[in-house]
Design an enzyme around this catalytic site. Structure first.
Site, PDB file in Angstrom:
ATOM      1  N   GLU A   1       0.874  -1.176   0.000  1.00 28.60           N
ATOM      2  CA  GLU A   1       0.000   0.000   0.000  1.00 28.60           C
ATOM      3  C   GLU A   1       0.906   1.218   0.000  1.00 28.60           C
ATOM      4  OE1 GLU A   1      -2.324   2.737   2.938  1.00 28.60           O
ATOM      5  OE2 GLU A   1      -2.801   0.620   3.333  1.00 28.60           O
TER       6      GLU A   1
ATOM      7  N   CYS B   1      -2.650   8.328   4.227  1.00 24.88           N
ATOM      8  CA  CYS B   1      -2.191   7.941   2.886  1.00 24.88           C
ATOM      9  C   CYS B   1      -3.263   8.129   1.819  1.00 24.88           C
ATOM     10  CB  CYS B   1      -1.693   6.501   2.888  1.00 24.88           C
ATOM     11  SG  CYS B   1      -2.910   5.280   3.409  1.00 24.88           S
TER      12      CYS B   1
END
Length: 314
Positions: A58, A92
């Site tokens: 990720e 994020c």
């Protein structure tokens, strides 16, 4: 095994040398999950390849938000500022840059300043988050200064509040007149800086997004179903929230993960179970072994059975 943070502490292999990060990912795990920057993600994947360790990445990236002309600007500002101020932007899947219709930049900023004043009347009260460490604070300050040096116009979103450098409290700002040569438009921000770009038609926006690495998230504010379908069909991102921000990542029945430069693999819900499991197929033969009828020599019964099977499939 999982490692990393939303903004990993060694943004590329050279910065970490041969310390904990690279050495850790060289171990022969059954599966390794990493959250961090694309630069470090490449190093992690290379280390995993030596042991054929499956890896889920990720990696964040520059996630855009688009406000369409049909959507109420005030509502969009409320929802965008919610996530941009959350954890001081250190998420994020945060909005990394914003598209608003041409001529609406100042109106958006006016709404944003009112919203910030209501929610954070005192940035030092404890409701607003500090930047995680000095290295990241210095990085954000350098990114902001680079934008200023290259002609960006900085608009404070909480006028009159200066923050606290000693506590790493960084006030949120909007950036106008940004261009691609600025660091703020090249690297993931991971902080309370909001570049704003204007557009005349949606094709400009889609072209801009598609020319760049696929983002981890994309946010579209529009009630128009045709426009929603156009953006969904003509862009690629890890996930999407329509008419809000961040919330797709919190739906446990939806898979979460990046694509291309923003990562690989999915987790959450059933997809997470499958990601971190080894599917081990098991077959047990019954009393009657049908393949025995297809053994050589192939004349007679096997040939007739194949003829019947082929005839049925015509």
């Amino acid at each position: 095994m999982s490692t990393g943070t939303g903004q990993d502490q060694f943004s590329d292999a050279s910065e970490d040398g041969q310390s904990i990060g690279p050495l850790f990912t060289q171990l022969p795990f059954n599966h390794l999950f990493f959250t961090g920057s694309p630069q470090t993600g490449k190093a992690v994947m290379a280390n995993c390849a030596a042991n054929l360790t499956p890896v889920t990445l990720e990696l964040g990236g520059k996630s855009p938000a688009i406000v369409a002309p049909d959507y109420p600007l005030q509502t969009a500002a409320e929802r965008i500022l919610w996530v941009k101020m959350l954890n001081a932007g250190q998420i994020c899947t945060n909005v990394d840059y914003l598209f608003v219709p041409e001529g609406q930049e100042q109106a958006f900023i006016t709404h944003a300043q009112r919203i910030v004043a209501q929610r954070y009347p005192d940035l030092l009260s404890g409701d607003y988050t500090a930047i995680i460490d000095q290295r990241q604070y210095d990085r954000l300050q350098a990114m902001l200064q680079d934008a200023i040096d290259q002609g960006a116009r900085v608009v404070p979103l909480c006028p009159g509040q200066a923050g606290d450098a000693g506590r790493r409290i960084m006030p949120p700002v909007a950036l106008l007149n940004v261009h691609d040569g600025m660091q703020v438009m090249q690297r993931e921000i991971f902080g309370p800086l909001l570049p704003i770009r204007s557009y005349r038609n949606l094709d400009e926006v889609l072209h801009y997004i598609n020319e760049r690495p696929n983002p981890l998230a994309l946010y579209l504010f529009s009630h128009s179903r045709p426009l929603q379908e156009q953006v969904l069909s003509q862009t690629l991102s890890g996930g999407v929230t329509l008419n809000d921000t961040l919330l797709h990542a919190g739906q446990h029945h939806l898979p979460f993960g990046g694509v291309g430069h923003s990562g690989m693999g999915h987790y959450h819900g059933r997809e997470g179970f499958l990601t971190f499991s080894k599917l081990r197929p098991v077959f047990q033969q019954g009393l009657l072994r049908t393949v025995s009828f297809l053994q050589p020599p192939y004349g007679g019964l096997p040939s007739k059975m194949l003829d019947i099977m082929l005839w049925r499939n015509r």
